[in-house]
Design a protein around this motif. Structure first.
Motif, PDB file in Angstrom:
ATOM      1  N   LYS A  45      32.202  64.511 -29.281  1.00 38.93           N
ATOM      2  CA  LYS A  45      32.339  64.882 -27.870  1.00 38.93           C
ATOM      3  C   LYS A  45      33.404  65.968 -27.721  1.00 38.93           C
ATOM      4  CE  LYS A  45      32.764  62.849 -23.313  1.00 38.93           C
ATOM      5  NZ  LYS A  45      32.873  61.598 -22.568  1.00 38.93           N
ATOM      6  N   GLY A  46      33.085  67.015 -26.993  1.00 39.79           N
ATOM      7  CA  GLY A  46      34.010  68.122 -26.769  1.00 39.79           C
ATOM      8  C   GLY A  46      33.844  69.264 -27.749  1.00 39.79           C
ATOM      9  N   LEU A  47      33.044  69.070 -28.791  1.00 43.65           N
ATOM     10  CA  LEU A  47      32.839  70.118 -29.799  1.00 43.65           C
ATOM     11  C   LEU A  47      31.626  70.972 -29.433  1.00 43.65           C
ATOM     12  CD1 LEU A  47      33.510  68.130 -33.090  1.00 43.65           C
ATOM     13  CD2 LEU A  47      35.116  69.372 -31.655  1.00 43.65           C
ATOM     14  N   THR A  48      31.655  71.532 -28.255  1.00 42.55           N
ATOM     15  CA  THR A  48      30.507  72.268 -27.723  1.00 42.55           C
ATOM     16  C   THR A  48      30.231  73.571 -28.460  1.00 42.55           C
ATOM     17  OG1 THR A  48      31.930  73.296 -26.068  1.00 42.55           O
ATOM     18  CG2 THR A  48      30.772  71.282 -25.422  1.00 42.55           C
ATOM     19  N   LYS A  49      31.197  74.091 -29.198  1.00 37.36           N
ATOM     20  CA  LYS A  49      31.005  75.340 -29.941  1.00 37.36           C
ATOM     21  C   LYS A  49      30.597  75.115 -31.394  1.00 37.36           C
ATOM     22  CE  LYS A  49      34.106  77.954 -27.038  1.00 37.36           C
ATOM     23  NZ  LYS A  49      35.305  78.775 -26.951  1.00 37.36           N
ATOM     24  N   LEU A  50      30.509  73.860 -31.809  1.00 34.35           N
ATOM     25  CA  LEU A  50      30.193  73.551 -33.197  1.00 34.35           C
ATOM     26  C   LEU A  50      28.787  74.035 -33.547  1.00 34.35           C
ATOM     27  CD1 LEU A  50      31.636  72.077 -35.557  1.00 34.35           C
ATOM     28  CD2 LEU A  50      30.194  70.125 -35.040  1.00 34.35           C
ATOM     29  N   ARG A  51      28.702  74.898 -34.561  1.00 33.37           N
ATOM     30  CA  ARG A  51      27.419  75.454 -35.001  1.00 33.37           C
ATOM     31  C   ARG A  51      26.955  74.856 -36.318  1.00 33.37           C
ATOM     32  NH1 ARG A  51      27.450  80.422 -36.615  1.00 33.37           N
ATOM     33  NH2 ARG A  51      29.662  80.450 -37.036  1.00 33.37           N
ATOM     34  N   ILE A  52      27.924  74.471 -37.173  1.00 31.07           N
ATOM     35  CA  ILE A  52      27.605  73.930 -38.491  1.00 31.07           C
ATOM     36  C   ILE A  52      28.299  72.590 -38.673  1.00 31.07           C
ATOM     37  CG2 ILE A  52      27.849  74.272 -40.977  1.00 31.07           C
ATOM     38  CD1 ILE A  52      27.776  77.305 -40.423  1.00 31.07           C
ATOM     39  N   LEU A  53      27.531  71.596 -39.058  1.00 28.48           N
ATOM     40  CA  LEU A  53      28.050  70.259 -39.340  1.00 28.48           C
ATOM     41  C   LEU A  53      27.465  69.799 -40.668  1.00 28.48           C
ATOM     42  CD1 LEU A  53      29.536  67.648 -38.579  1.00 28.48           C
ATOM     43  CD2 LEU A  53      27.476  66.963 -37.319  1.00 28.48           C
TER      44      LEU A  53
END
Length: 75
Positions: A45-53
């Motif tokens: 939650k809050g990691l709206t810019k995360l592109r790679i996991l």
């Protein structure tokens, strides 16, 4: 500001629900080769810019509903 975080090979077993909450600029999160077995639904939650996991080579046996709902930018 932190945009890339590599935590692989640290034998992490759990990540607390709000541990990543303030990493608002994070775009890449690498959690490969850990001991994770469960991901809480609010962990990202809050990691709206995360592109790679990267969760490769973990022992994740259970995902809660909506675990990835906050990750609209994932590629």
């Amino acid at each position: 500001r932190l945009t890339r975080l590599h935590l692989g090979l640290n034998q992490i077993e759990t990540i607390e629900e709000n541990a990543l909450r303030n990493l608002l600029s994070l775009q890449e999160l690498y959690l490969a080769n850990e001991q994770l077995t469960h991901l809480n639904k609010n962990i990202f939650k809050g990691l709206t810019k995360l592109r790679i996991l990267d969760l490769d080579l973990n022992n994740i046996a259970r995902l809660e509903n909506e675990t990835f709902i906050h990750l609209a930018s994932l590629v």
